[in-house]
Design an enzyme around this catalytic site. Structure first.
Site, PDB file in Angstrom:
ATOM      1  N   LYS A 144      45.521  32.051  45.682  1.00 19.38           N
ATOM      2  CA  LYS A 144      44.972  33.046  46.757  1.00 19.38           C
ATOM      3  C   LYS A 144      46.082  33.678  47.524  1.00 19.38           C
ATOM      4  O   LYS A 144      46.223  35.023  47.793  1.00 19.38           O
ATOM      5  CB  LYS A 144      44.251  32.698  47.484  1.00 19.38           C
ATOM      6  N   LYS A 145      47.278  33.121  47.748  1.00 20.69           N
ATOM      7  CA  LYS A 145      48.414  33.391  48.179  1.00 20.69           C
ATOM      8  C   LYS A 145      49.178  34.450  47.520  1.00 20.69           C
ATOM      9  O   LYS A 145      50.187  35.351  47.837  1.00 20.69           O
ATOM     10  CB  LYS A 145      49.438  32.643  48.962  1.00 20.69           C
ATOM     11  N   LEU A 146      49.043  34.532  46.106  1.00 14.98           N
ATOM     12  CA  LEU A 146      49.482  35.799  45.372  1.00 14.98           C
ATOM     13  C   LEU A 146      49.292  37.115  45.890  1.00 14.98           C
ATOM     14  O   LEU A 146      49.683  38.092  45.032  1.00 14.98           O
ATOM     15  CB  LEU A 146      49.295  35.414  43.884  1.00 14.98           C
TER      16      LEU A 146
END
Length: 750
Positions: free
Chosen positions: A206-208
């Site tokens: 998700k942090k991509l």
């Protein structure tokens, strides 16, 4: 002692382990174990040491018992639910409602006792059911309190209900010799390890998101004192980009893998522990950091507690997990045939067993559960009604800290359906939460609730409109919902897209670079707000008399600015600036271009600036008095500069309001400094005392509620005295210094 195999499987004394392949050395199983369903069932039900799972069970139960009193809210339950008050709530299912207050205390008592039962391994299965039934009920009661770690607690509680985690260091083991120190099937470890791996890895995926990678999600974190060592070698901008965002991304993506493999596990334990210790200081996340720390040893060999506690003095053995004897056979596991040449009847050698229905169900549950957990974070194409600018309800997608929001303007307008009269509501009326501003499903629930309450105030068939302006990850402030839609009558379905959600203007995201440049040109007393709006809509704004030199400048598109009282319109194009908006008056900004308009307000809080100048003068005067360089006699009204304020009661002796605020700020900043510079023993004492009074209130209020349920409530006067006794604060307790300072007029910068 026994020889230890990969992943903690034990052999009988005298048995030599067979030569291990590279796959078993690395992954803990052979390739042939995956060759058929039966072999897979045998693998997942392989006998495994229960020690690590038992220690985790103890720690999880302890942390959940603490969590019940803190983040779940036992210590302030009466304020949380406000029994009988006209309150709007946000349950997952609209038919869910809280029980009467005394019964809610009973629910929390059952949850607390369930957590204690899990910790002690006492009537373990029943304790798990006590905990998860009440926990999920409280969880579903309030979507506004949802977060990823609260969801995780419920998942782990559910997993433990199906596991044999009471086979080691438990009261059940003392009561039942068959359960004492008995093997557990490997799938017990597989499920919880997979869960923690998913938490880390999906959080990393998700942090991509571009906002995280570019450093916009958590910009403010780099200013925290925890990052001061990094700021010795890097500017704060690079600390934010490389350490906060880059480090968080890399750690989440790799932690699960690094914890799994023997060679990388020591390094992973160091970084993961440091990460969670930092999080415990950075965020108000209750027991989450400590729960994740408790899960890390699950990736070690399952017999690590035996080897660790073996080194402690024997006199402590009564209180510590046992180091001996070896685990005994269990019907929960599948035991392979004895290898050829080994004595089949040697002591400690379990009889071979074949997988049965119980073992097959355990393996099936493992696969279905892990598949479901991998699917849920990406299931938002089903529950489309919960999607807003971000997908789904915050809490089960592991998108932790990826999005930060700020709200500039919230207006609630009602229209009487019978008379046509229009009025305005205070944002947040009839509710204790602010999260409804970002979620369409909650906004619908809030509007429906308001439509039921407003008729009591002679407002018939109310129509309710929301004008909510939000900035997500440092973008323009823009509307999130259509202000022209009556939300009471608006359609909403959990399975269809929300038709009155306004799109996020992602095409304007590159402007964030320009924002930083503009803000860098302003002085400390000048503020700027960046606005984006849709064609055909307008912003009605009020300029306070405190805000001098308020100007509006167009960055993109075309707008008409209407000064309401003067009934004058001005058309502004990109680059045009209206330098002086009248203070103490309303104006409207209409977007008349074909595409969205972008503009910014620049203003100075003249009242705050004047107050700050007065403070500077008083501070200089106070310093001159203290060092003896002030030669002029001090006026009587300024005498308190010498004596100061000893307590709140002495404020009445100060006639000058500016001086009163100045001295109050001086005193509280001094207290704040003393707290920051307190020694470690003082900090520990303050922490323990604070927690004691919090726990004290929770348990006393629970006792009052249980008495009320058992024998009925006492007379009101007695009940009032009992509650007052429960509300007793710690000696010399003070309100939050940050809150007190921010509450003072003109001190928002603190």
């Amino acid at each position: 002692g026994s020889k230890r195999l990969t992943r903690g499987t034990t052999l009988a004394p005298g048995t030599k382990p067979a030569a291990e392949s590279w796959m078993k050395r690395i992954f803990g199983f052979e390739k042939e174990d995956l060759s058929s369903w039966e072999r897979l069932v045998c693998l997942l039900n392989r006998p495994t040491d229960p020690a690590s799972l038992g220690v985790f069970r103890f720690l999880f139960g302890l942390l959940m018992a603490l969590d019940v009193t803190q983040e779940r809210g036992l210590s302030h339950l009466d304020y949380k639910y406000l029994d009988g008050a006209p309150l709007c709530r946000f349950p997952l299912f609209n038919f869910l409602e809280p029980l009467p207050m005394d019964w809610m205390y009973f629910v929390y008592l059952v949850m607390f006792l369930g957590a204690i039962g899990i910790m002690l391994g006492f009537f373990y299965r029943f304790s798990c059911l006590m905990f998860i039934s009440t926990y999920w009920y409280v969880f579903f009661l309030d979507k506004t309190a949802w977060n990823n770690h609260s969801y995780l607690y419920g998942l782990i509680g559910f997993q433990l209900t199906l596991m044999d985690a009471n086979r080691y260091w438990s009261i059940d083991g003392l009561r039942n010799p068959k359960k004492r120190n008995a093997h557990v099937p490997l799938w017990n470890y597989t499920v919880v390890r997979a869960q923690i791996f998913i938490v880390y890895f999906i959080a990393g995926v998700k942090k991509l998101d571009a906002d995280w990678v570019e450093g916009y999600s958590m910009q403010y974190l780099a200013h925290h004192w925890l990052f001061d060592p990094f700021k010795l070698i890097l500017p704060v901008e690079l600390v934010s980009l490389l350490v906060v965002h880059g480090g968080g991304l890399v750690l989440d993506l790799t932690a699960g893998y690094l914890l799994f493999f023997d060679a990388t596990r020591p390094v992973a334990m160091v970084f993961v522990s440091y990460f969670h210790c930092m999080n415990s200081q950075l965020f108000s996340i209750g027991m989450f950091a400590y729960t994740m720390l408790a899960t890390s040893p699950l990736f070690c060999y399952p017999d690590w507690p035996r080897r660790f506690f073996r080194h402690f003095p024997a006199c402590l053995g009564v209180f510590l997990p046992p180091a001996a004897p070896l685990p005994q056979p269990s019907t929960s596991c599948v035991y392979p045939p004895t290898p050829p040449g080994d004595p089949k009847d040697s002591p400690g050698t379990p009889k071979p067993t074949k997988p049965g229905r119980r073992h097959t169900l355990g393996a099936l549950f493992t696969f279905l559960y892990v598949a479901e957990q991998l699917f849920l974070p990406y299931s938002h194409f089903i529950t489309q009604g919960y999607n807003n600018w971000t997908n789904g309800l915050y809490g089960y997608s592991w998108d932790m800290m990826v999005h930060s929001r700020s709200h500039q303007h919230v207006k609630i307008t009602y229209r009487d359906g019978k008379t046509g009269d229009i009025g305005y509501l205070n944002p947040g009326v009839f509710t204790q939460s602010r999260r409804w501003k970002d979620h369409g499903d909650m906004l619908k629930q809030y509007a429906t609730c308001l439509s039921r309450h407003l008729p009591r105030y002679n407002i018939t068939d109310p129509e309710i409109y929301f004008d909510i302006w939000v900035s997500i990850n440092e973008r323009f402030q823009q509307r999130i919902f259509d202000p022209r839609v009556d939300i009471v009558k608006a359609e909403w379905s959990p399975f269809r897209p929300n038709p009155w959600l306004m799109p996020l203007l992602v095409d304007l995201s590159p402007w964030r670079v320009k924002f930083s440049e503009i803000e860098g040109t302003l002085d400390n007393q000048t503020e700027v707000v960046f606005i984006a709006d849709f064609p055909g809509l307008h912003l009605e704004n009020y300029v306070s008399g405190d805000l001098g030199n308020t100007s509006v400048q167009v960055l993109q598109g075309q707008v008409n600015v209407e000064i309401v009282e003067e009934k004058v319109n001005y058309t502004l194009h990109p680059g045009d600036k209206m330098k002086q908006l009248p203070g103490g008056a309303y104006h409207k900004v209409y977007t008349v271009s074909e595409g969205p308009s972008c503009y910014m307000y620049i203003y100075v809080n003249t009242t705050e600036a004047a107050l700050q100048r007065n403070f500077t003068h008083l501070l200089e005067l106070q310093e001159k008095i203290r060092n003896g360089t002030e030669t002029e006699p001090l006026p009587p009204e300024l005498q308190p500069l010498i004596t100061g304020l000893e307590d709140d009661d002495s404020e009445g002796n100060v006639s000058d309001p500016v001086l009163r605020v100045f001295l109050r700020r001086q005193r509280r900043m001094k207290e704040r400094k003393e707290r920051r510079e307190a020694s470690l023993p003082q900090r520990i004492e303050r922490f323990v005392v604070k927690k004691y009074y919090m726990l004290r209130r929770g348990f006393l209020m629970t006792a009052i509620a249980m008495r009320n349920l058992a024998v009925g409530p006492p007379p009101l006067e007695q009940l009032t005295q009992e509650v007052a006794y429960a509300n007793m604060k710690e000696p010399d307790s003070k309100a939050s210094l940050d809150d007190s300072l921010q509450a003072e007029v003109g001190h928002g910068e603190l």
